[in-house]
Design a protein around this motif. Structure first.
Motif, PDB file in Angstrom:
ATOM      1  N   SER A  62      38.134  40.343  42.881  1.00 11.92           N
ATOM      2  CA  SER A  62      37.990  40.608  44.369  1.00 11.92           C
ATOM      3  C   SER A  62      36.688  41.294  44.456  1.00 11.92           C
ATOM      4  O   SER A  62      36.253  42.049  43.574  1.00 11.92           O
ATOM      5  CB  SER A  62      39.129  41.180  44.882  1.00 11.92           C
ATOM      6  OG  SER A  62      39.351  42.706  44.544  1.00 11.92           O
ATOM      7  N   GLY A  63      36.076  41.365  45.715  1.00 16.22           N
ATOM      8  CA  GLY A  63      34.929  42.128  46.005  1.00 16.22           C
ATOM      9  C   GLY A  63      35.123  43.743  45.638  1.00 16.22           C
ATOM     10  O   GLY A  63      34.279  44.360  45.084  1.00 16.22           O
ATOM     11  N   GLY A  64      36.387  44.230  46.234  1.00 18.57           N
ATOM     12  CA  GLY A  64      36.711  45.536  46.078  1.00 18.57           C
ATOM     13  C   GLY A  64      36.828  45.935  44.413  1.00 18.57           C
ATOM     14  O   GLY A  64      36.265  47.002  44.112  1.00 18.57           O
ATOM     15  N   ASP A  65      37.385  45.043  43.640  1.00 18.57           N
ATOM     16  CA  ASP A  65      37.464  45.313  42.264  1.00 18.57           C
ATOM     17  C   ASP A  65      36.184  45.248  41.205  1.00 18.57           C
ATOM     18  O   ASP A  65      36.052  45.886  40.416  1.00 18.57           O
ATOM     19  CB  ASP A  65      38.347  44.315  41.542  1.00 18.57           C
ATOM     20  CG  ASP A  65      39.926  44.328  41.998  1.00 18.57           C
ATOM     21  OD1 ASP A  65      40.156  45.719  42.602  1.00 18.57           O
ATOM     22  OD2 ASP A  65      40.672  43.459  41.622  1.00 18.57           O
ATOM     23  N   ILE A  66      35.220  44.540  41.862  1.00 20.49           N
ATOM     24  CA  ILE A  66      33.846  44.630  41.247  1.00 20.49           C
ATOM     25  C   ILE A  66      33.304  45.841  41.296  1.00 20.49           C
ATOM     26  O   ILE A  66      32.723  46.320  40.174  1.00 20.49           O
ATOM     27  CB  ILE A  66      32.925  43.528  41.803  1.00 20.49           C
ATOM     28  CG1 ILE A  66      33.374  42.054  41.583  1.00 20.49           C
ATOM     29  CG2 ILE A  66      31.812  43.524  41.343  1.00 20.49           C
ATOM     30  CD1 ILE A  66      32.592  40.865  42.075  1.00 20.49           C
ATOM     31  N   GLU A  67      33.464  46.851  42.209  1.00 19.40           N
ATOM     32  CA  GLU A  67      33.042  47.980  42.098  1.00 19.40           C
ATOM     33  C   GLU A  67      33.550  48.940  41.035  1.00 19.40           C
ATOM     34  O   GLU A  67      32.876  49.563  40.306  1.00 19.40           O
ATOM     35  CB  GLU A  67      32.906  48.607  43.675  1.00 19.40           C
ATOM     36  CG  GLU A  67      32.213  49.918  43.691  1.00 19.40           C
ATOM     37  CD  GLU A  67      30.617  49.749  43.443  1.00 19.40           C
ATOM     38  OE1 GLU A  67      30.199  50.471  42.788  1.00 19.40           O
ATOM     39  OE2 GLU A  67      29.965  48.762  43.972  1.00 19.40           O
ATOM     40  N   GLN A  68      34.859  48.729  41.067  1.00 17.22           N
ATOM     41  CA  GLN A  68      35.649  49.363  40.116  1.00 17.22           C
ATOM     42  C   GLN A  68      34.977  48.923  38.417  1.00 17.22           C
ATOM     43  O   GLN A  68      35.055  49.673  37.860  1.00 17.22           O
ATOM     44  CB  GLN A  68      36.813  49.439  40.065  1.00 17.22           C
ATOM     45  CG  GLN A  68      37.595  50.019  41.430  1.00 17.22           C
ATOM     46  CD  GLN A  68      38.912  49.638  41.485  1.00 17.22           C
ATOM     47  OE1 GLN A  68      39.855  49.202  40.545  1.00 17.22           O
ATOM     48  NE2 GLN A  68      39.486  50.010  42.948  1.00 17.22           N
ATOM     49  N   TRP A  69      34.900  47.564  38.164  1.00 21.63           N
ATOM     50  CA  TRP A  69      34.413  47.250  37.153  1.00 21.63           C
ATOM     51  C   TRP A  69      32.988  47.599  36.757  1.00 21.63           C
ATOM     52  O   TRP A  69      32.874  48.075  35.621  1.00 21.63           O
ATOM     53  CB  TRP A  69      34.413  45.706  36.991  1.00 21.63           C
ATOM     54  CG  TRP A  69      35.778  44.923  36.827  1.00 21.63           C
ATOM     55  CD1 TRP A  69      36.258  44.075  37.782  1.00 21.63           C
ATOM     56  CD2 TRP A  69      36.445  44.785  35.910  1.00 21.63           C
ATOM     57  NE1 TRP A  69      37.741  43.471  37.375  1.00 21.63           N
ATOM     58  CE2 TRP A  69      37.623  44.113  35.909  1.00 21.63           C
ATOM     59  CE3 TRP A  69      36.275  45.466  34.571  1.00 21.63           C
ATOM     60  CZ2 TRP A  69      38.595  43.795  34.897  1.00 21.63           C
ATOM     61  CZ3 TRP A  69      37.362  45.056  33.467  1.00 21.63           C
ATOM     62  CH2 TRP A  69      38.337  44.507  33.747  1.00 21.63           C
ATOM     63  N   LEU A  70      32.285  47.827  37.662  1.00 24.93           N
ATOM     64  CA  LEU A  70      30.917  48.207  37.543  1.00 24.93           C
ATOM     65  C   LEU A  70      31.190  49.660  37.132  1.00 24.93           C
ATOM     66  O   LEU A  70      30.282  50.063  36.000  1.00 24.93           O
ATOM     67  CB  LEU A  70      30.187  48.062  38.899  1.00 24.93           C
ATOM     68  CG  LEU A  70      28.833  48.694  38.678  1.00 24.93           C
ATOM     69  CD1 LEU A  70      27.895  47.584  38.025  1.00 24.93           C
ATOM     70  CD2 LEU A  70      28.027  48.550  40.225  1.00 24.93           C
ATOM     71  N   THR A  71      31.854  50.497  37.851  1.00 23.43           N
ATOM     72  CA  THR A  71      32.043  51.867  37.384  1.00 23.43           C
ATOM     73  C   THR A  71      32.361  51.915  35.952  1.00 23.43           C
ATOM     74  O   THR A  71      31.969  52.831  35.152  1.00 23.43           O
ATOM     75  CB  THR A  71      32.667  52.762  38.491  1.00 23.43           C
ATOM     76  OG1 THR A  71      32.439  52.449  39.488  1.00 23.43           O
ATOM     77  CG2 THR A  71      33.143  54.113  37.831  1.00 23.43           C
ATOM     78  N   LYS A  72      33.537  51.144  35.493  1.00 18.57           N
ATOM     79  CA  LYS A  72      34.250  51.278  34.028  1.00 18.57           C
ATOM     80  C   LYS A  72      32.985  50.933  33.069  1.00 18.57           C
ATOM     81  O   LYS A  72      32.902  51.610  32.162  1.00 18.57           O
ATOM     82  CB  LYS A  72      35.343  50.185  33.966  1.00 18.57           C
ATOM     83  CG  LYS A  72      35.991  50.401  32.846  1.00 18.57           C
ATOM     84  CD  LYS A  72      37.190  49.511  32.758  1.00 18.57           C
ATOM     85  CE  LYS A  72      37.648  49.491  31.356  1.00 18.57           C
ATOM     86  NZ  LYS A  72      39.044  48.793  31.327  1.00 18.57           N
ATOM     87  N   LEU A  73      32.503  50.082  33.368  1.00 14.69           N
ATOM     88  CA  LEU A  73      31.474  49.158  32.508  1.00 14.69           C
ATOM     89  C   LEU A  73      30.291  50.381  32.021  1.00 14.69           C
ATOM     90  O   LEU A  73      30.105  50.733  30.950  1.00 14.69           O
ATOM     91  CB  LEU A  73      30.746  47.921  32.901  1.00 14.69           C
ATOM     92  CG  LEU A  73      31.910  46.798  32.801  1.00 14.69           C
ATOM     93  CD1 LEU A  73      31.346  45.480  33.594  1.00 14.69           C
ATOM     94  CD2 LEU A  73      32.188  46.653  31.318  1.00 14.69           C
ATOM     95  N   GLU A  74      29.823  51.010  33.273  1.00 14.21           N
ATOM     96  CA  GLU A  74      28.695  51.775  33.129  1.00 14.21           C
ATOM     97  C   GLU A  74      29.320  53.108  32.347  1.00 14.21           C
ATOM     98  O   GLU A  74      28.578  53.693  31.632  1.00 14.21           O
ATOM     99  CB  GLU A  74      28.207  52.247  34.520  1.00 14.21           C
ATOM    100  CG  GLU A  74      27.446  51.080  35.108  1.00 14.21           C
ATOM    101  CD  GLU A  74      26.936  51.400  36.488  1.00 14.21           C
ATOM    102  OE1 GLU A  74      27.481  52.142  37.432  1.00 14.21           O
ATOM    103  OE2 GLU A  74      25.805  50.882  37.043  1.00 14.21           O
TER     104      GLU A  74
END
Length: 144
Positions: free
Chosen positions: A92-104
């Motif tokens: 989901s669009g909201g989850d992508i921000e969380q993925w970005l934070t985790k990966l970084e």
């Protein structure tokens, strides 16, 4: 009487996606830490399989799978590929921000982060074998 090729059924969906990586130990660690995926099945040095929703992500060592397996219990033909592959995981669009934070936070470089012209966000990064991984909203393809 011949077979009517115009009435053949279409595939229902993609069941498996395959990537190739020679160092499966690094791949297993990366996919566990970065994506939270646990192996569904594995044969050390040959393959790791992951269940992702109702689909499977198969990662093979091409140095091994390009040759027939002696004494194999199943007649799977040899296969393999050279170079980097690509797979896109839906989120989901909201989850992508969380993925970005985790990966970084794991030190995984993000190669691209953008909104598609028709709507939907994608982020791109690489696994240790150089495969291009993407996390995107399904709506980039008009899928709800």
């Amino acid at each position: 009487m011949g077979v009517d090729l115009n009435s053949s059924p279409a595939p229902l969906r993609i069941l498996e996606t395959v990537l190739y990586a020679p160092d499966l130990t690094r791949i297993e660690d990366f996919y566990r830490r970065a994506l939270g995926l646990e192996p569904f099945a594995a044969e050390p040095g040959r393959h790791i399989f992951y269940r992702c929703g109702d689909q499977m992500l198969l990662i093979f060592n091409p140095d091994v799978t390009q040759f027939p397996t002696a004494g194999a219990s199943l007649p799977v033909p040899p296969h393999g590929a050279e170079g980097e592959g690509h797979v896109c995981f839906g989120a989901s669009g909201g989850d992508i921000e969380q993925w970005l934070t985790k990966l970084e936070s794991l030190g995984v470089p993000i190669e691209a982060d953008f909104e598609w012209p028709r709507g939907g966000r994608s982020i791109y990064f690489r696994d240790p074998a150089g495969n291009c991984l993407e996390i995107a909203e399904p709506r980039i393809w008009g899928i709800a």
